[in-house]
Design a protein around this motif. Structure first.
Motif, mmCIF file in Angstrom:
data_model
loop_
_atom_site.group_PDB
_atom_site.id
_atom_site.type_symbol
_atom_site.label_atom_id
_atom_site.label_comp_id
_atom_site.label_asym_id
_atom_site.label_seq_id
_atom_site.Cartn_x
_atom_site.Cartn_y
_atom_site.Cartn_z
ATOM 1 N N ALA A 479 0.820 -1.214 0.000
ATOM 2 C CA ALA A 479 0.000 0.000 0.000
ATOM 3 C C ALA A 479 0.851 1.260 0.000
ATOM 4 N N THR A 480 1.779 1.347 0.917
ATOM 5 C CA THR A 480 2.591 2.560 1.016
ATOM 6 C C THR A 480 3.477 2.734 -0.203
ATOM 7 N N PHE A 481 4.127 1.660 -0.625
ATOM 8 C CA PHE A 481 5.049 1.783 -1.745
ATOM 9 C C PHE A 481 4.304 2.050 -3.057
ATOM 10 N N GLN A 482 3.096 1.511 -3.147
ATOM 11 C CA GLN A 482 2.304 1.817 -4.338
ATOM 12 C C GLN A 482 1.938 3.297 -4.373
ATOM 13 N N GLU A 483 1.603 3.860 -3.216
ATOM 14 C CA GLU A 483 1.317 5.300 -3.143
ATOM 15 C C GLU A 483 2.541 6.113 -3.570
ATOM 16 N N LEU A 484 3.723 5.694 -3.114
ATOM 17 C CA LEU A 484 4.936 6.415 -3.485
ATOM 18 C C LEU A 484 5.156 6.375 -4.996
ATOM 19 N N ARG A 485 4.974 5.210 -5.612
ATOM 20 C CA ARG A 485 5.161 5.108 -7.061
ATOM 21 C C ARG A 485 4.130 5.963 -7.812
ATOM 22 N N ARG A 490 10.699 7.051 -7.102
ATOM 23 C CA ARG A 490 11.325 5.787 -7.442
ATOM 24 C C ARG A 490 12.384 5.480 -6.386
ATOM 25 N N GLN A 491 12.612 4.204 -6.129
ATOM 26 C CA GLN A 491 13.618 3.819 -5.154
ATOM 27 C C GLN A 491 15.000 3.979 -5.770
ATOM 28 N N VAL A 492 15.869 4.696 -5.076
ATOM 29 C CA VAL A 492 17.207 4.953 -5.608
ATOM 30 C C VAL A 492 18.305 4.301 -4.772
ATOM 31 N N SER A 493 17.969 3.855 -3.557
ATOM 32 C CA SER A 493 19.003 3.206 -2.746
ATOM 33 C C SER A 493 18.338 2.364 -1.666
ATOM 34 N N ARG A 508 11.836 11.749 -6.075
ATOM 35 C CA ARG A 508 10.836 12.063 -7.087
ATOM 36 C C ARG A 508 11.498 12.084 -8.463
ATOM 37 N N LEU A 509 10.797 11.590 -9.448
ATOM 38 C CA LEU A 509 11.336 11.581 -10.812
ATOM 39 C C LEU A 509 11.736 12.989 -11.227
#
Length: 522
Positions: A479-485, A490-493, A508-509
C-alpha cells in the motif's frame, strides 16, 4: 570449621566464637567479601558501556524519561503503567545529569554492582565467606549479567530490590523486607512471584529450627505488606493493558535451552555448572549450608515455573529478563558447591605439608570462576557491538544522519520503527516525520500516532526525497510503496541492515537523488 570459614548462629548473623575480640578479627574477612564481586561487576558494567546501540525498549525509556512528569503519568495511563516508577526515576536521573546513553544505563550498572555485593553478603552470612565470594563472582562474570547491567531498563534494579529483600529476610529486618518487596513490585509486577519462593524458604527455615514461629509470621506479614504497597497499585493501574504483552511467544523447548545457557554462562558450561550446583544442594543433606540452599532452590525454581506455567495456560508472559533475579539462586548454589569441593582441596594441600591451604584452595576457586569468564568472553564481546542489544537503531540513525539533507521526508513502517528517531534524534534533524500527527511526547503513546496511508500524498507535498525505515516482518509494503510510485517516486538506494530491517531512499522523478552523501565516505 576450616580456617577460611566462619560459622554463624541461625537467625542472628553473629559469628560463633569465644570472645568478642576474636569474633571481630574473624568476621572482618566476611565483611569485606562483598567488595570484590561488586568491583568486578562494576568493571564489567562500565566496559564499553556505550558500545552497543539502544534497542527499542531502551529507546522507549530514553524518550519517555525526557518527557515531563504529567506526560509520563498520562502515557502510563494508556500503556506501560507497570513501568511508571522506573520512568520517573530515569526522568530524575536525566534532570540531574543530562540525557545520554551513559546516564540511561548508569543506574543499571550501579544496581548490578549492588546485586553482586548482596549475593556475596547473603552467601557469606549463611554459608561462609568463601561460598559468598564465589557466588558473587560467578554471577558477576556471566554474559547475561553484563547484558542486563548495560541496559536502560528496570531488570537490574528489580533484582537489586529482590536481593535486598532476601538480605533483610535473613537479617530478620521486617520493615526493610517489606520496603524492598514493595519497590520490586512497583518496578515490575511480575517480580512479586518471588514471594512464593520466600514463603517456601521461611517455612523450610522454620522446619529446620533456624527461625521461630513469631519470625515466620512476621516474614509473611512483611511480604504481604510489600505486595499490597507495591505490586497491587501498579497492577491495578495497568489493568486492561495486557495488549502490551501480545508480542511475547508461548514458552517451549527453546525457552529452557536459552535460560539454562544464560544462567550457566554458555551452553558448554550447563553440565559442569549444574553439577557443581547439585553438589551444593547435596551438602544441605549433611546440614552444611542448609539455610542457603533453602533460600536458593525456591528462588531458582518457583518464579520461573509459575510464570512459564501461567504462560502455557493463559496469556504468554514469560520473558527471561522478567525472572532475571532467579539467577541469584543458581549463583548461591554454585558458590556453595565450589566451596564444598575446595574443602577437599584444602585437605589434599595439608597432606603435602605446611602450606596455606585456605588461600591456595581459594585460588583454585577463583580459577574456576575465571574459566567461566573465559568461556563466556566471545559473548561478552558480542553484546558490546553496535547491534549487541538486538536492534540496529543506531545504524538506522547513522544511515539517515549521514546521507540526509534539509527538506527530506522520513516514513516509519510501522510506527514502532520510529524508535530510531526517538533514540537518536540528532540524526533526523534534516528530515520531516511527515506521517506523525503531533509530538510524540503529547500523544500518550510510546512512539506517536501516524496519519493513515490515504493521507500520504498530501503529507509528501514539497518533499523530493523520502526515507523509508521498513521492518520486513511487521509491515506489508504494497500500500505505502504503491502510493509512493503513484506520486512519482522511485527507489534509488537500499541499505539492508539486518535480514528484517531496511532503510530505503526514494526520490521524485526528475529530482537529484544525491544518494552518496557522507555515509559512503565513512
Amino acid at each position: 570449621m576450616t580456617n577460611n570459614q566462619l560459622s554463624y548462629r541461625p537467625g542472628t548473623g553473629r559469628s560463633a566464637g569465644a570472645g568478642a575480640a576474636v569474633q571481630d578479627v574473624r568476621a572482618a574477612p566476611g565483611r569485606l567479601v562483598p567488595v570484590l564481586p561488586a568491583l568486578v561487576a562494576f568493571g564489567f558494567g562500565l566496559w564499553r558501556l556505550t558500545g552497543p546501540g539502544m534497542w527499542r525498549d531502551e529507546a522507549a525509556t530514553y524518550s519517555t524519561a525526557r518527557r515531563g512528569v504529567p506526560q509520563i503519568w498520562h502515557l502510563t495511563s494508556q500503556v506501560d503503567a507497570v513501568h511508571f516508577l522506573y520512568y520517573f526515576l530515569i526522568h530524575l536521573d536525566f534532570a540531574l545529569f543530562g540525557a545520554n546513553t551513559v546516564t540511561l544505563r548508569a543506574p543499571s550498572v550501579l544496581a548490578g554492582a549492588g546485586n553482586a555485593a548482596l549475593l556475596a553478603a547473603v552467601g557469606s552470612r549463611l554459608a561462609g565467606p568463601r561460598a559468598g565470594l564465589l557466588a558473587g563472582l560467578f554471577w558477576a562474570v556471566l554474559p547475561q549479567t553484563s547484558r542486563q547491567m548495560q541496559e536502560g531498563r528496570s531488570t537490574s534494579l528489580v533484582m537489586l530490590c529482590v536481593l535486598a529483600a532476601a538480605y533483610f529476610l535473613v537479617r530478620e529486618m521486617w520493615v526493610w523486607t517489606a520496603v524492598a518487596v514493595a519497590l520490586a513490585g512497583a518496578l515490575n509486577v511480575l517480580s512479586s512471584l518471588v514471594l512464593a519462593a520466600f514463603a517456601v524458604t521461611a517455612l523450610l527455615w522454620r522446619w529446620q529450627g533456624a527461625i521461630g514461629g513469631r519470625a515466620l509470621v512476621r516474614a509473611g506479614l512483611a511480604g504481604a505488606a510489600g505486595f499490597l504497597a507495591g505490586a497491587v497499585p501498579a497492577g491495578l493501574r495497568g489493568r486492561g493493558q495486557r495488549g502490551v504483552l501480545g508480542w511475547i511467544p508461548g514458552p517451549g523447548r527453546q525457552t529452557w535451552h536459552e535460560l539454562s545457557g544464560a544462567m550457566c554462562g554458555g551452553h558448554r558450561l550447563v553440565v559442569p555448572v549444574l553439577a557443581v550446583a547439585a553438589f551444593g544442594c547435596c551438602r544441605a543433606v549433611l546440614g552444611d549450608g542448609r539455610r542457603l540452599v533453602s533460600l536458593a532452590v525456591p528462588l531458582l525454581v518457583l518464579p520461573t515455573a509459575l510464570l512459564v506455567g501461567y504462560s502455557l495456560v493463559g496469556t504468554p508472559s514469560y520473558v527471561m529478563r522478567y525472572v532475571f533475579y532467579t539467577f541469584a539462586g543458581l549463583a548461591w548454589l554454585v558458590g556453595l558447591g565450589l566451596d564444598g569441593l575446595l574443602r577437599y582441596v584444602d585437605r589434599a594441600l595439608r597432606r603435602l605439608g605446611p602450606l596455606p591451604a585456605g588461600a591456595s584452595s581459594l585460588a583454585v576457586g577463583l580459577l574456576a570462576v575465571a574459566l567461566v569468564c573465559r568461556i563466556g568472553w566471545p559473548e561478552q564481546n558480542l553484546i558490546r557491538t553496535v547491534d549487541g542489544h538486538g536492534d540496529p537503531l543506531e545504524r538506522i540513525a547513522r544511515v539517515v544522519g549521514d546521507s540526509s539533507r534539509p527538506g527530506d521526508a522520513v516514513l516509519f513502517l510501522g510506527a514502532d520503527r520510529r524508535y530510531a528517531a526517538l533514540a537518536y534524534p540528532s540524526d533526523f534533524t534534516h528530515t520531516a516525520d511527515v506521517m506523525l500527527t503531533g509530538p510524540v511526547a503529547e500523544s500518550a503513546s510510546l512512539y506517536g500516532v501516524q496519519y493513515p496511508v490515504r493521507d500520504l500524498t498530501a503529507r509528501l507535498a514539497g518533499h523530493d526525497r523520502v526515507w523509508v525505515v521498513w521492518s520486513r516482518w511487521k509491515w506489508h509494503r504494497d500500500a505505502t510503496f504503491q502510493e509512493l510510485r503513484q506520486d512519482g517516486y522511485r527507489q534509488v538506494s537500499d541499505w539492508r541492515l539486518t535480514p528484517g530491517m531496511d532503510v530505503l531512499l526514494f526520490a521524485r522523478l526528475g529530482a537529484d537523488p544525491d544518494i552518496h552523501g557522507r555515509f559512503h565516505g565513512r
